[in-house]
Design a protein around this motif. Structure first.
Motif, PDB file in Angstrom:
ATOM      1  N   LEU A 284       0.853  -1.181   0.000  1.00 20.49           N
ATOM      2  CA  LEU A 284       0.000   0.000   0.000  1.00 20.49           C
ATOM      3  C   LEU A 284       0.893   1.235   0.000  1.00 20.49           C
ATOM      4  O   LEU A 284       1.801   1.341   0.843  1.00 20.49           O
ATOM      5  CB  LEU A 284      -0.910  -0.001   1.232  1.00 20.49           C
ATOM      6  N   LEU A 285       0.668   2.144  -0.925  1.00 21.88           N
ATOM      7  CA  LEU A 285       1.423   3.391  -0.996  1.00 21.88           C
ATOM      8  C   LEU A 285       0.567   4.531  -0.457  1.00 21.88           C
ATOM      9  O   LEU A 285      -0.630   4.628  -0.762  1.00 21.88           O
ATOM     10  CB  LEU A 285       1.829   3.695  -2.440  1.00 21.88           C
ATOM     11  N   THR A 286       1.173   5.372   0.345  1.00 24.50           N
ATOM     12  CA  THR A 286       0.457   6.485   0.961  1.00 24.50           C
ATOM     13  C   THR A 286       1.372   7.694   1.072  1.00 24.50           C
ATOM     14  O   THR A 286       2.592   7.546   1.206  1.00 24.50           O
ATOM     15  CB  THR A 286      -0.087   6.072   2.352  1.00 24.50           C
ATOM     16  N   ALA A 317      -2.830  -5.335  14.209  1.00 17.95           N
ATOM     17  CA  ALA A 317      -1.874  -5.999  13.330  1.00 17.95           C
ATOM     18  C   ALA A 317      -0.691  -5.084  13.022  1.00 17.95           C
ATOM     19  O   ALA A 317      -0.829  -3.874  12.895  1.00 17.95           O
ATOM     20  CB  ALA A 317      -2.558  -6.413  12.032  1.00 17.95           C
ATOM     21  N   TYR A 318       0.480  -5.703  12.860  1.00 26.60           N
ATOM     22  CA  TYR A 318       1.703  -4.988  12.509  1.00 26.60           C
ATOM     23  C   TYR A 318       1.933  -5.112  11.009  1.00 26.60           C
ATOM     24  O   TYR A 318       1.898  -6.212  10.446  1.00 26.60           O
ATOM     25  CB  TYR A 318       2.901  -5.574  13.260  1.00 26.60           C
ATOM     26  N   HIS A 319       2.165  -3.972  10.352  1.00 25.02           N
ATOM     27  CA  HIS A 319       2.615  -3.929   8.964  1.00 25.02           C
ATOM     28  C   HIS A 319       3.864  -3.063   8.903  1.00 25.02           C
ATOM     29  O   HIS A 319       3.864  -1.937   9.425  1.00 25.02           O
ATOM     30  CB  HIS A 319       1.543  -3.332   8.050  1.00 25.02           C
ATOM     31  N   GLU A 320       4.898  -3.579   8.267  1.00 29.52           N
ATOM     32  CA  GLU A 320       6.123  -2.806   8.143  1.00 29.52           C
ATOM     33  C   GLU A 320       5.873  -1.563   7.295  1.00 29.52           C
ATOM     34  O   GLU A 320       5.120  -1.600   6.315  1.00 29.52           O
ATOM     35  CB  GLU A 320       7.219  -3.661   7.515  1.00 29.52           C
ATOM     36  N   ILE A 321       6.498  -0.447   7.668  1.00 29.86           N
ATOM     37  CA  ILE A 321       6.357   0.824   6.960  1.00 29.86           C
ATOM     38  C   ILE A 321       7.746   1.306   6.557  1.00 29.86           C
ATOM     39  O   ILE A 321       8.673   1.303   7.371  1.00 29.86           O
ATOM     40  CB  ILE A 321       5.657   1.881   7.840  1.00 29.86           C
ATOM     41  N   ARG A 322       7.862   1.726   5.314  1.00 32.85           N
ATOM     42  CA  ARG A 322       9.154   2.153   4.773  1.00 32.85           C
ATOM     43  C   ARG A 322       8.997   3.484   4.053  1.00 32.85           C
ATOM     44  O   ARG A 322       8.055   3.670   3.267  1.00 32.85           O
ATOM     45  CB  ARG A 322       9.670   1.102   3.786  1.00 32.85           C
ATOM     46  N   SER A 323       9.897   4.428   4.318  1.00 28.39           N
ATOM     47  CA  SER A 323       9.919   5.678   3.564  1.00 28.39           C
ATOM     48  C   SER A 323      10.547   5.423   2.197  1.00 28.39           C
ATOM     49  O   SER A 323      11.606   4.793   2.087  1.00 28.39           O
ATOM     50  CB  SER A 323      10.713   6.745   4.307  1.00 28.39           C
ATOM     51  N   LEU A 324       9.905   5.948   1.146  1.00 27.79           N
ATOM     52  CA  LEU A 324      10.423   5.816  -0.205  1.00 27.79           C
ATOM     53  C   LEU A 324      11.146   7.079  -0.674  1.00 27.79           C
ATOM     54  O   LEU A 324      11.499   7.185  -1.859  1.00 27.79           O
ATOM     55  CB  LEU A 324       9.285   5.501  -1.181  1.00 27.79           C
ATOM     56  N   ALA A 325      11.384   8.028   0.250  1.00 33.64           N
ATOM     57  CA  ALA A 325      12.109   9.243  -0.126  1.00 33.64           C
ATOM     58  C   ALA A 325      13.461   8.868  -0.706  1.00 33.64           C
ATOM     59  O   ALA A 325      14.166   7.993  -0.162  1.00 33.64           O
ATOM     60  CB  ALA A 325      12.281  10.156   1.086  1.00 33.64           C
ATOM     61  N   ASP A 326      13.847   9.511  -1.828  1.00 33.13           N
ATOM     62  CA  ASP A 326      15.091   9.102  -2.487  1.00 33.13           C
ATOM     63  C   ASP A 326      16.329   9.428  -1.674  1.00 33.13           C
ATOM     64  O   ASP A 326      17.402   8.880  -1.924  1.00 33.13           O
ATOM     65  CB  ASP A 326      15.189   9.707  -3.888  1.00 33.13           C
ATOM     66  N   ASP A 327      16.178  10.313  -0.664  1.00 33.53           N
ATOM     67  CA  ASP A 327      17.312  10.615   0.215  1.00 33.53           C
ATOM     68  C   ASP A 327      17.090  10.066   1.620  1.00 33.53           C
ATOM     69  O   ASP A 327      17.690  10.550   2.580  1.00 33.53           O
ATOM     70  CB  ASP A 327      17.558  12.127   0.285  1.00 33.53           C
ATOM     71  N   PRO A 356      13.108   7.448   8.763  1.00 32.86           N
ATOM     72  CA  PRO A 356      13.851   8.648   8.370  1.00 32.86           C
ATOM     73  C   PRO A 356      12.963   9.875   8.572  1.00 32.86           C
ATOM     74  O   PRO A 356      11.751   9.815   8.320  1.00 32.86           O
ATOM     75  CB  PRO A 356      14.160   8.411   6.888  1.00 32.86           C
ATOM     76  N   ARG A 357      13.542  10.958   9.059  1.00 28.20           N
ATOM     77  CA  ARG A 357      12.779  12.163   9.372  1.00 28.20           C
ATOM     78  C   ARG A 357      11.795  12.482   8.238  1.00 28.20           C
ATOM     79  O   ARG A 357      12.184  12.783   7.118  1.00 28.20           O
ATOM     80  CB  ARG A 357      13.726  13.337   9.592  1.00 28.20           C
ATOM     81  N   PRO A 358      10.483  12.397   8.517  1.00 29.53           N
ATOM     82  CA  PRO A 358       9.489  12.540   7.452  1.00 29.53           C
ATOM     83  C   PRO A 358       9.268  14.000   7.072  1.00 29.53           C
ATOM     84  O   PRO A 358       9.410  14.923   7.890  1.00 29.53           O
ATOM     85  CB  PRO A 358       8.226  11.934   8.069  1.00 29.53           C
ATOM     86  N   GLU A 359       8.897  14.185   5.823  1.00 30.92           N
ATOM     87  CA  GLU A 359       8.548  15.500   5.304  1.00 30.92           C
ATOM     88  C   GLU A 359       7.248  15.371   4.519  1.00 30.92           C
ATOM     89  O   GLU A 359       6.937  14.311   3.961  1.00 30.92           O
ATOM     90  CB  GLU A 359       9.652  16.035   4.387  1.00 30.92           C
ATOM     91  N   CYS A 360       6.486  16.471   4.466  1.00 32.75           N
ATOM     92  CA  CYS A 360       5.256  16.461   3.690  1.00 32.75           C
ATOM     93  C   CYS A 360       5.563  16.112   2.234  1.00 32.75           C
ATOM     94  O   CYS A 360       6.573  16.538   1.676  1.00 32.75           O
ATOM     95  CB  CYS A 360       4.558  17.816   3.760  1.00 32.75           C
ATOM     96  N   ARG A 361       4.682  15.277   1.656  1.00 34.30           N
ATOM     97  CA  ARG A 361       4.753  14.767   0.283  1.00 34.30           C
ATOM     98  C   ARG A 361       5.681  13.573   0.139  1.00 34.30           C
ATOM     99  O   ARG A 361       5.804  13.030  -0.959  1.00 34.30           O
ATOM    100  CB  ARG A 361       5.127  15.840  -0.737  1.00 34.30           C
ATOM    101  N   ASP A 362       6.339  13.143   1.211  1.00 41.70           N
ATOM    102  CA  ASP A 362       7.029  11.857   1.148  1.00 41.70           C
ATOM    103  C   ASP A 362       6.004  10.757   0.871  1.00 41.70           C
ATOM    104  O   ASP A 362       4.827  10.865   1.246  1.00 41.70           O
ATOM    105  CB  ASP A 362       7.722  11.526   2.474  1.00 41.70           C
ATOM    106  N   VAL A 363       6.459   9.700   0.247  1.00 43.71           N
ATOM    107  CA  VAL A 363       5.610   8.526   0.028  1.00 43.71           C
ATOM    108  C   VAL A 363       6.123   7.386   0.892  1.00 43.71           C
ATOM    109  O   VAL A 363       7.333   7.122   0.925  1.00 43.71           O
ATOM    110  CB  VAL A 363       5.599   8.108  -1.459  1.00 43.71           C
ATOM    111  N   PHE A 364       5.208   6.747   1.604  1.00 45.68           N
ATOM    112  CA  PHE A 364       5.523   5.565   2.404  1.00 45.68           C
ATOM    113  C   PHE A 364       4.970   4.327   1.701  1.00 45.68           C
ATOM    114  O   PHE A 364       3.927   4.384   1.040  1.00 45.68           O
ATOM    115  CB  PHE A 364       4.891   5.641   3.794  1.00 45.68           C
ATOM    116  N   ALA A 365       5.655   3.209   1.878  1.00 50.11           N
ATOM    117  CA  ALA A 365       5.150   1.905   1.455  1.00 50.11           C
ATOM    118  C   ALA A 365       4.828   1.081   2.702  1.00 50.11           C
ATOM    119  O   ALA A 365       5.596   1.078   3.664  1.00 50.11           O
ATOM    120  CB  ALA A 365       6.177   1.175   0.599  1.00 50.11           C
TER     121      ALA A 365
END
Length: 416
Positions: A284-286, A317-327, A356-365
């Motif tokens: 799921l992308l958000t 339930a636990y779902h792993e969350i990953r930042s997709l920010a290129d940096d 990783p420190r989140p920023e607005c408009r980052d995409v998480f998987a």
């Protein structure tokens, strides 16, 4: 294992972050991504381990048409829990369908009986879990084969809400099955099988021990009945590791233990996995909407929530969350709560996550979202359901389910 063998599990880190970013940019978020190539690999894993058993797919895990067609093409049959799932299975091309009726409404039975009459070429078996369902089928002149869902008094699963084998809602009590079997045959029906299911998300040793006990009890019951059976279905519920540090199931060992527990049978032993087939085939992308530091944690507000992915709110339930920010690798980490836009305290997708420190408009998987993800999505808070895109395993991408709109939500309300 050779390099050609499908891996036992696909972790969130195995997904290509650049591809996922591109999909989010092209199709917007929230967005489910289903990889049909991985579905095929999971089916192959099951067919290799359960090489002598009949393997069906528990359709309720994911009913997206593209996925159903993939599963059917890969060689599994369909196990359905409702008339709607039966219809979806037939529409997707399944020729062998088992309908396990759970307290079925009249409309469900009407539809399934009519479908059986209209499509005699489809091998349809109705599995009943109460005498009243048998009476209702007699009233409708249903003439097809029947099976019995058994409550063996043994349950397992990742949460109490999905432990079924010892829940009184499900199946005929174990000691009453012989009498019901006799009644079915006396009424002129072909009794073809028995069915039982311990629960969903079976993974740890305690769960597997309960599964073995269920299988052993069902094997004894099948041998003791005074009727010849075609099959003994001992359910699915095979778990996947939602936490990244969890090991995957040793599927070969589970298959061997299942065979050993069942013992010698004249009937064919069968299983019906759902989650195992599709869970790690979906993400799921958000998108991050807000980042709010608080004394307790950093609250990361995203555009997916409990209406998009219900499992964290419903089952903890636990779902792993990953930042997709290129940096992302260059950012400092923070402890965060990932929360959705729904006006409910339970609308949290992950707590105490190091990200990783989140920023607005980052995409998480969000990982392992292929099972009971889109399938349990809702329109609560008048939020349209997300789109689903399908990867065909060769790099081609297509829309499997269109994104709902606000107009879709009010379409059935008529003119005011």
């Amino acid at each position: 294992m050779t390099t050609e063998d499908p891996p036992p599990i696909r972790r969130l880190a195995d997904w290509d972050p650049a591809q996922l970013r591109d999909l989010a940019a092209e199709y917007d978020t929230p967005l489910y991504v289903l990889d049909q190539g991985r579905v095929r690999e999971n089916v192959a894993n099951l067919q290799t381990a359960f090489h002598d058993e009949h393997v069906s797919y528990a359709v309720k895990a994911n009913t997206v048409r593209r996925t159903l067609e993939t599963v059917e093409d890969a060689g599994l049959d369909a196990e359905c829990a409702s008339a709607g799932e039966v219809q979806r299975a037939v529409d997707a091309g399944f020729s062998t369908v088992r309908y396990t009726a759970v307290n079925p409404p009249s409309e469900d039975l009407d539809h399934v009986v009519a479908l059986h009459e209209a499509h005699p070429e489809i091998d349809l078996v109705v599995t009943i879990g109460a005498v009243d369902t048998l009476d209702a089928l007699v009233e409708r002149d249903y003439a097809g084969p029947l099976a019995i869902r058994v409550n063996p008094g043994v349950g397992a699963g990742h949460h109490a809400k999905v432990t079924t084998g010892d829940a009184p809602k499900f199946g005929v009590p174990y000691d009453r099955v012989p009498d019901l079997a006799d009644e079915i045959v006396e009424r002129g029906y072909d009794l073809v099988g028995l069915h039982a299911h311990a629960g969903s998300g079976i993974h740890g040793e305690d769960d597997l021990a309960a599964h073995r006990e269920l299988v052993a009890r069902m094997g004894d019951l099948a041998r003791d009945l005074d009727h010849d059976l075609d099959f003994l279905n001992v359910g699915g519920g095979l778990g996947v590791p939602y936490h990244p540090e969890q090991d995957p199931l040793d599927l070969d060992a589970v298959a061997e233990a299942t065979r050993d527990a069942a013992g010698d049978l004249d009937a064919q032993l069968g299983i019906e996995p759902g989650r195992y087939v599709v869970a790690d085939a979906g993400v799921l992308l958000t998108t991050v909407n807000t980042v709010k530091p608080t004394p307790e944690t950093t609250v990361v507000g995203v555009d997916a929530g409990m209406t998009t992915l219900l499992r964290p709110a419903m089952y903890d339930a636990y779902h792993e969350i990953r930042s997709l920010a290129d940096d992302a690798d260059d950012r400092d980490e923070v402890t965060a709560m990932v929360a959705g836009p729904i006006c409910e305290t339970a609308d949290v997708l992950g707590r105490d996550r190091r990200l990783p420190r989140p920023e607005c408009r980052d995409v998480f998987a969000i990982g392992n979202a292929g099972a009971y993800g889109y399938e349990m999505a809702s329109t609560y808070n008048s939020r349209p359901r997300p789109a689903v895109v399908s990867l065909d395993g060769t790099g081609e991408t297509s829309v499997a389910v269109e994104r709902e709109t606000l107009s879709d939500l009010t379409r059935l309300e008529g003119q005011q």
